[in-house]
Motif scaffolding. Structure first.
Motif, PDB file in Angstrom:
ATOM      1  N   GLY A   1      38.955  12.752  28.363  1.00 35.36           N
ATOM      2  CA  GLY A   1      39.251  11.874  27.241  1.00 35.36           C
ATOM      3  C   GLY A   1      38.428  10.599  27.271  1.00 35.36           C
ATOM      4  N   THR A   2      38.661   9.774  26.264  1.00 37.16           N
ATOM      5  CA  THR A   2      37.915   8.524  26.138  1.00 37.16           C
ATOM      6  C   THR A   2      38.230   7.558  27.289  1.00 37.16           C
ATOM      7  OG1 THR A   2      37.991   8.790  23.749  1.00 37.16           O
ATOM      8  CG2 THR A   2      37.430   6.620  24.567  1.00 37.16           C
TER       9      THR A   2
ATOM     10  N   ARG B   1      31.328   9.085  21.582  1.00 33.77           N
ATOM     11  CA  ARG B   1      31.217  10.312  20.780  1.00 33.77           C
ATOM     12  C   ARG B   1      32.351  11.301  21.001  1.00 33.77           C
ATOM     13  NH1 ARG B   1      24.789  11.774  20.763  1.00 33.77           N
ATOM     14  NH2 ARG B   1      24.143   9.826  19.747  1.00 33.77           N
ATOM     15  N   SER B   2      33.244  11.038  21.938  1.00 31.01           N
ATOM     16  CA  SER B   2      34.313  11.999  22.218  1.00 31.01           C
ATOM     17  C   SER B   2      35.437  11.849  21.200  1.00 31.01           C
ATOM     18  CB  SER B   2      34.857  11.818  23.634  1.00 31.01           C
ATOM     19  OG  SER B   2      35.523  10.591  23.746  1.00 31.01           O
ATOM     20  N   ASP B   3      36.085  12.974  20.904  1.00 28.88           N
ATOM     21  CA  ASP B   3      37.215  12.986  19.985  1.00 28.88           C
ATOM     22  C   ASP B   3      38.519  12.901  20.773  1.00 28.88           C
ATOM     23  OD1 ASP B   3      35.624  13.217  17.713  1.00 28.88           O
ATOM     24  OD2 ASP B   3      35.548  15.419  17.882  1.00 28.88           O
ATOM     25  N   SER B   4      39.626  12.809  20.062  1.00 33.58           N
ATOM     26  CA  SER B   4      40.920  12.634  20.716  1.00 33.58           C
ATOM     27  C   SER B   4      41.337  13.851  21.536  1.00 33.58           C
ATOM     28  CB  SER B   4      41.996  12.316  19.681  1.00 33.58           C
ATOM     29  OG  SER B   4      42.092  13.389  18.754  1.00 33.58           O
ATOM     30  N   GLY B   5      40.899  15.045  21.183  1.00 33.59           N
ATOM     31  CA  GLY B   5      41.309  16.245  21.905  1.00 33.59           C
ATOM     32  C   GLY B   5      40.332  16.687  22.970  1.00 33.59           C
ATOM     33  N   ASP B   6      39.242  15.976  23.152  1.00 31.82           N
ATOM     34  CA  ASP B   6      38.229  16.376  24.136  1.00 31.82           C
ATOM     35  C   ASP B   6      38.708  16.122  25.565  1.00 31.82           C
ATOM     36  OD1 ASP B   6      36.571  17.070  22.083  1.00 31.82           O
ATOM     37  OD2 ASP B   6      35.284  15.297  22.238  1.00 31.82           O
TER      38      ASP B   6
END
Length: 119
Positions: free
Chosen positions: A82-83, A74-79
């Motif tokens: 990070g993934t 559920r994480s985005d690229s800017g979170d």
């Protein structure tokens, strides 16, 4: 004293009433020195403690694997985080969960064997 019949370098046991432990059951691969004393034969693992620890940590590591896996999905690229780090944490928790599950299986098998049950 070297046993000339086997060439193993182990002293033959005479008068003890016990058969020598076969190499397949020695517990160590490539044992260089023969066992001495009784401690290696009679040593026991704290199975009840291992059972408790594996029973407690298996669900925790499974929950961590699921939590970090879902969080990474559920994480985005800017979170932040990070993934990548979340996937790494999910993999680490998964490996630890697998280790706890294997240990739990081994402990249960040994406890069953100690109690004399074959099932």
């Amino acid at each position: 004293m070297r046993d000339s019949r086997t060439g193993s370098g182990q002293e033959p046991r005479t008068g003890s009433g016990r058969e020598p432990v076969s190499r397949a059951r020695s517990g160590t691969i490539g044992r260089r020195n023969p066992r001495t004393g009784t401690e290696p034969v009679t040593a026991r693992s704290p199975l009840k403690l291992r059972l408790l620890l594996a029973s407690v940590f298996l669900p925790l590591f499974v929950a961590g694997t699921v939590l970090f896996g879902v969080w990474a999905a559920r994480s985005d690229s800017g979170d932040s985080p990070g993934t990548g780090p979340l996937v790494l944490l999910a993999v680490v928790c998964g490996v630890l969960a697998l280790t706890a599950a294997l240990d739990l299986a081994v402990v249960l098998r040994r406890l069953r064997r100690e109690r004399g049950s074959t099932g």
